[in-house]
Design a protein around this motif. Structure first.
Motif, PDB file in Angstrom:
ATOM      1  N   LEU A  30       0.835  -1.212   0.000  1.00  0.00           N
ATOM      2  CA  LEU A  30       0.000   0.000   0.000  1.00  0.00           C
ATOM      3  C   LEU A  30       0.863   1.252   0.000  1.00  0.00           C
ATOM      4  CD1 LEU A  30      -2.695  -0.965   2.666  1.00  0.00           C
ATOM      5  CD2 LEU A  30      -3.067  -0.771   0.210  1.00  0.00           C
ATOM      6  N   PRO A  31       0.315   2.330  -0.513  1.00  0.00           N
ATOM      7  CA  PRO A  31       1.021   3.621  -0.395  1.00  0.00           C
ATOM      8  C   PRO A  31       1.187   3.989   1.082  1.00  0.00           C
ATOM      9  CG  PRO A  31      -0.759   3.739  -2.017  1.00  0.00           C
ATOM     10  CD  PRO A  31      -0.913   2.428  -1.312  1.00  0.00           C
ATOM     11  N   GLN A  32       2.165   4.823   1.379  1.00  0.00           N
ATOM     12  CA  GLN A  32       2.493   5.143   2.771  1.00  0.00           C
ATOM     13  C   GLN A  32       1.319   5.788   3.515  1.00  0.00           C
ATOM     14  OE1 GLN A  32       5.375   4.216   4.234  1.00  0.00           O
ATOM     15  NE2 GLN A  32       4.402   4.854   6.150  1.00  0.00           N
ATOM     16  N   ASP A  33       0.586   6.688   2.832  1.00  0.00           N
ATOM     17  CA  ASP A  33      -0.525   7.359   3.508  1.00  0.00           C
ATOM     18  C   ASP A  33      -1.627   6.375   3.882  1.00  0.00           C
ATOM     19  OD1 ASP A  33      -1.099   6.861   0.884  1.00  0.00           O
ATOM     20  OD2 ASP A  33      -2.324   8.665   0.623  1.00  0.00           O
ATOM     21  N   GLU A  34      -1.823   5.336   3.007  1.00  0.00           N
ATOM     22  CA  GLU A  34      -2.832   4.332   3.350  1.00  0.00           C
ATOM     23  C   GLU A  34      -2.334   3.418   4.466  1.00  0.00           C
ATOM     24  OE1 GLU A  34      -4.498   2.202   0.086  1.00  0.00           O
ATOM     25  OE2 GLU A  34      -4.775   3.987  -1.152  1.00  0.00           O
ATOM     26  N   GLN A  35      -1.045   3.130   4.469  1.00  0.00           N
ATOM     27  CA  GLN A  35      -0.477   2.332   5.570  1.00  0.00           C
ATOM     28  C   GLN A  35      -0.634   3.077   6.902  1.00  0.00           C
ATOM     29  OE1 GLN A  35       3.409   0.602   5.228  1.00  0.00           O
ATOM     30  NE2 GLN A  35       3.225   0.310   2.995  1.00  0.00           N
ATOM     31  N   ASP A  36      -0.364   4.392   6.873  1.00  0.00           N
ATOM     32  CA  ASP A  36      -0.507   5.191   8.103  1.00  0.00           C
ATOM     33  C   ASP A  36      -1.956   5.188   8.592  1.00  0.00           C
ATOM     34  OD1 ASP A  36       2.148   5.724   7.932  1.00  0.00           O
ATOM     35  OD2 ASP A  36       1.892   7.705   6.996  1.00  0.00           O
ATOM     36  N   ALA A  37      -2.899   5.351   7.659  1.00  0.00           N
ATOM     37  CA  ALA A  37      -4.323   5.344   8.026  1.00  0.00           C
ATOM     38  C   ALA A  37      -4.721   3.981   8.583  1.00  0.00           C
ATOM     39  CB  ALA A  37      -5.179   5.708   6.824  1.00  0.00           C
ATOM     40  N   LEU A  38      -4.162   2.916   7.963  1.00  0.00           N
ATOM     41  CA  LEU A  38      -4.457   1.566   8.426  1.00  0.00           C
ATOM     42  C   LEU A  38      -3.946   1.349   9.848  1.00  0.00           C
ATOM     43  CD1 LEU A  38      -5.569  -1.221   7.586  1.00  0.00           C
ATOM     44  CD2 LEU A  38      -3.260  -1.803   6.826  1.00  0.00           C
ATOM     45  N   MET A  39      -2.758   1.817  10.152  1.00  0.00           N
ATOM     46  CA  MET A  39      -2.163   1.667  11.482  1.00  0.00           C
ATOM     47  C   MET A  39      -2.956   2.451  12.533  1.00  0.00           C
ATOM     48  SD  MET A  39       0.245  -0.460  11.350  1.00  0.00           S
ATOM     49  CE  MET A  39       0.946  -0.145  12.965  1.00  0.00           C
ATOM     50  N   VAL A  40      -3.408   3.633  12.122  1.00  0.00           N
ATOM     51  CA  VAL A  40      -4.212   4.441  13.051  1.00  0.00           C
ATOM     52  C   VAL A  40      -5.497   3.698  13.422  1.00  0.00           C
ATOM     53  CG1 VAL A  40      -5.569   6.541  13.301  1.00  0.00           C
ATOM     54  CG2 VAL A  40      -3.267   6.649  12.346  1.00  0.00           C
ATOM     55  N   SER A  41      -6.191   3.159  12.417  1.00  0.00           N
ATOM     56  CA  SER A  41      -7.431   2.431  12.675  1.00  0.00           C
ATOM     57  C   SER A  41      -7.170   1.194  13.523  1.00  0.00           C
ATOM     58  CB  SER A  41      -8.083   2.027  11.340  1.00  0.00           C
ATOM     59  OG  SER A  41      -8.513   3.174  10.634  1.00  0.00           O
ATOM     60  N   ALA A  42      -6.072   0.494  13.236  1.00  0.00           N
ATOM     61  CA  ALA A  42      -5.747  -0.724  13.989  1.00  0.00           C
ATOM     62  C   ALA A  42      -5.446  -0.405  15.455  1.00  0.00           C
ATOM     63  CB  ALA A  42      -4.561  -1.422  13.339  1.00  0.00           C
ATOM     64  N   LYS A  43      -4.688   0.653  15.668  1.00  0.00           N
ATOM     65  CA  LYS A  43      -4.344   1.028  17.051  1.00  0.00           C
ATOM     66  C   LYS A  43      -5.583   1.457  17.828  1.00  0.00           C
ATOM     67  CE  LYS A  43       0.445   2.456  16.208  1.00  0.00           C
ATOM     68  NZ  LYS A  43       1.412   3.594  16.171  1.00  0.00           N
ATOM     69  N   ARG A  44      -6.430   2.228  17.163  1.00  0.00           N
ATOM     70  CA  ARG A  44      -7.663   2.658  17.845  1.00  0.00           C
ATOM     71  C   ARG A  44      -8.546   1.462  18.161  1.00  0.00           C
ATOM     72  NH1 ARG A  44      -9.141   8.105  14.286  1.00  0.00           N
ATOM     73  NH2 ARG A  44      -7.520   9.453  15.221  1.00  0.00           N
ATOM     74  N   LEU A  45      -8.637   0.513  17.225  1.00  0.00           N
ATOM     75  CA  LEU A  45      -9.434  -0.678  17.455  1.00  0.00           C
ATOM     76  C   LEU A  45      -8.860  -1.490  18.613  1.00  0.00           C
ATOM     77  CD1 LEU A  45     -11.697  -2.608  16.688  1.00  0.00           C
ATOM     78  CD2 LEU A  45     -10.170  -3.631  14.987  1.00  0.00           C
ATOM     79  N   ARG A  46      -7.539  -1.580  18.700  1.00  0.00           N
ATOM     80  CA  ARG A  46      -6.912  -2.325  19.786  1.00  0.00           C
ATOM     81  C   ARG A  46      -7.191  -1.667  21.142  1.00  0.00           C
ATOM     82  NH1 ARG A  46      -0.627  -3.588  19.329  1.00  0.00           N
ATOM     83  NH2 ARG A  46      -0.534  -1.306  19.465  1.00  0.00           N
ATOM     84  N   VAL A  47      -7.153  -0.330  21.187  1.00  0.00           N
ATOM     85  CA  VAL A  47      -7.457   0.389  22.436  1.00  0.00           C
ATOM     86  C   VAL A  47      -8.893   0.126  22.867  1.00  0.00           C
ATOM     87  CG1 VAL A  47      -7.751   2.669  23.468  1.00  0.00           C
ATOM     88  CG2 VAL A  47      -5.737   2.191  22.070  1.00  0.00           C
ATOM     89  N   VAL A  48      -9.816   0.210  21.905  1.00  0.00           N
ATOM     90  CA  VAL A  48     -11.234   0.006  22.221  1.00  0.00           C
ATOM     91  C   VAL A  48     -11.478  -1.427  22.677  1.00  0.00           C
ATOM     92  CG1 VAL A  48     -13.537  -0.086  21.219  1.00  0.00           C
ATOM     93  CG2 VAL A  48     -12.042   1.838  20.706  1.00  0.00           C
ATOM     94  N   GLU A  49     -10.851  -2.394  22.012  1.00  0.00           N
ATOM     95  CA  GLU A  49     -11.039  -3.796  22.396  1.00  0.00           C
ATOM     96  C   GLU A  49     -10.452  -4.073  23.772  1.00  0.00           C
ATOM     97  OE1 GLU A  49      -9.420  -6.044  19.158  1.00  0.00           O
ATOM     98  OE2 GLU A  49     -11.401  -6.242  18.202  1.00  0.00           O
ATOM     99  N   GLN A  50      -9.344  -3.382  24.103  1.00  0.00           N
ATOM    100  CA  GLN A  50      -8.761  -3.558  25.435  1.00  0.00           C
ATOM    101  C   GLN A  50      -9.704  -3.003  26.505  1.00  0.00           C
ATOM    102  OE1 GLN A  50      -5.910  -5.272  26.169  1.00  0.00           O
ATOM    103  NE2 GLN A  50      -6.650  -5.031  28.275  1.00  0.00           N
ATOM    104  N   GLU A  51     -10.309  -1.851  26.233  1.00  0.00           N
ATOM    105  CA  GLU A  51     -11.285  -1.281  27.175  1.00  0.00           C
ATOM    106  C   GLU A  51     -12.459  -2.237  27.357  1.00  0.00           C
ATOM    107  OE1 GLU A  51     -12.357   2.457  25.541  1.00  0.00           O
ATOM    108  OE2 GLU A  51     -10.507   3.480  26.174  1.00  0.00           O
ATOM    109  N   ARG A  52     -12.896  -2.846  26.256  1.00  0.00           N
ATOM    110  CA  ARG A  52     -14.001  -3.804  26.310  1.00  0.00           C
ATOM    111  C   ARG A  52     -13.642  -5.017  27.160  1.00  0.00           C
ATOM    112  NH1 ARG A  52     -15.585  -8.235  23.067  1.00  0.00           N
ATOM    113  NH2 ARG A  52     -17.875  -8.477  22.933  1.00  0.00           N
ATOM    114  N   LYS A  53     -12.415  -5.527  26.969  1.00  0.00           N
ATOM    115  CA  LYS A  53     -11.957  -6.684  27.753  1.00  0.00           C
ATOM    116  C   LYS A  53     -11.863  -6.327  29.237  1.00  0.00           C
ATOM    117  CE  LYS A  53      -9.296  -8.959  24.089  1.00  0.00           C
ATOM    118  NZ  LYS A  53      -7.939  -9.363  23.633  1.00  0.00           N
TER     119      LYS A  53
END
Length: 235
Positions: free
Chosen positions: A11-34
């Motif tokens: 992927l282009p770098q900007d899409e990789q950055d957007a992907l990482m942001v979404s993944a990190k946010r999802l991980r934070v939310v899932e940790q709060e849920r757990k």
């Protein structure tokens, strides 16, 4: 996994950055849920929804309970004070009754002594032909003084006994009124305890604070669930 990794790296770098942001946010939310689901002292649903139904009246209920408990404490103090005063009057009444009996006994003793003195003086006068006029006078005066003192003390004791009995009757009436207040207040407390399923006001306050905390945590959990769904779709 390798295919996904290759696709991400391609992927282009900007899409990789957007992907990482979404993944990190999802991980934070899932940790709060757990963390929320793993919490051991969560309020049971039955208790939570029961308190939720009464939420609007809980603060008023806590206020009523606190006032009723404080008023109950004041009533108990009044009952204890009235009980002590009643015992004090009962003790004084027994003292006065004992004093009256003692005075009556003294009256009988002095009367007996006067009779004996008169008999002795009569024997001295008629048998031994002695002059006993002064003796009669002294005996009568002494007896009169003694009888007068005893009569005054009996009168004072009777008046005080009457005052004590009147005060005791007033205390009994006041005590009965306070007992009625105590019964009414106790009935109110029992009703509120039964209504909110608690033993005292502190327990209700603690439960209410725990409910508010649980409410906030459930709100955060619902928000986290909504974010989780969004980040999953986004990812």
């Amino acid at each position: 996994y390798l295919t996904d990794t290759e696709e991400v790296e391609a992927l282009p770098q900007d899409e990789q950055d957007a992907l990482m942001v979404s993944a990190k946010r999802l991980r934070v939310v899932e940790q709060e849920r757990k963390d929320y689901l793993a919490k051991e002292d969560r309020m049971p649903d039955s208790v939570y929804y029961s308190m939720k139904e009464k939420e609007e009246e809980l603060e008023e209920g806590i206020r009523k309970l606190k006032e009723a408990e404080e008023y109950g404490g004041i009533i108990k103090q009044d009952l204890q004070r009235l009980s002590r005063e009643r015992h004090a009057y009962a003790y004084r009444r027994d003292e006065l009754l004992g004093m009256r009996e003692n005075l009556k006994g003294m009256f009988a003793v002095f009367a007996g002594a006067l009779v004996v003195c008169i008999i002795i003086l009569a024997i001295l006068q008629f048998v031994f032909k002695l002059e006993t006029t002064i003796g009669y006078f002294v005996a009568v005066v002494a007896a009169a003084i003694a009888f007068t003192v005893i009569w005054l003390k009996l009168t004072d004791a009777g008046k005080e006994l009457l005052r004590v009995e009147k005060a005791t009757n007033k205390l009994i009436q006041l005590q009965n009124k306070v007992k009625i207040k105590y019964v009414n207040n106790t009935n109110l407390l029992n009703y509120l305890y039964l209504k909110y399923q608690v033993e005292n006001c502190k327990a209700l306050e603690k439960q209410y604070n725990k409910y508010l905390q649980e409410k906030e945590e459930r709100k955060q959990y619902e928000e986290a669930e909504a974010k989780r769904e969004y980040y999953i779709r986004n990812l």
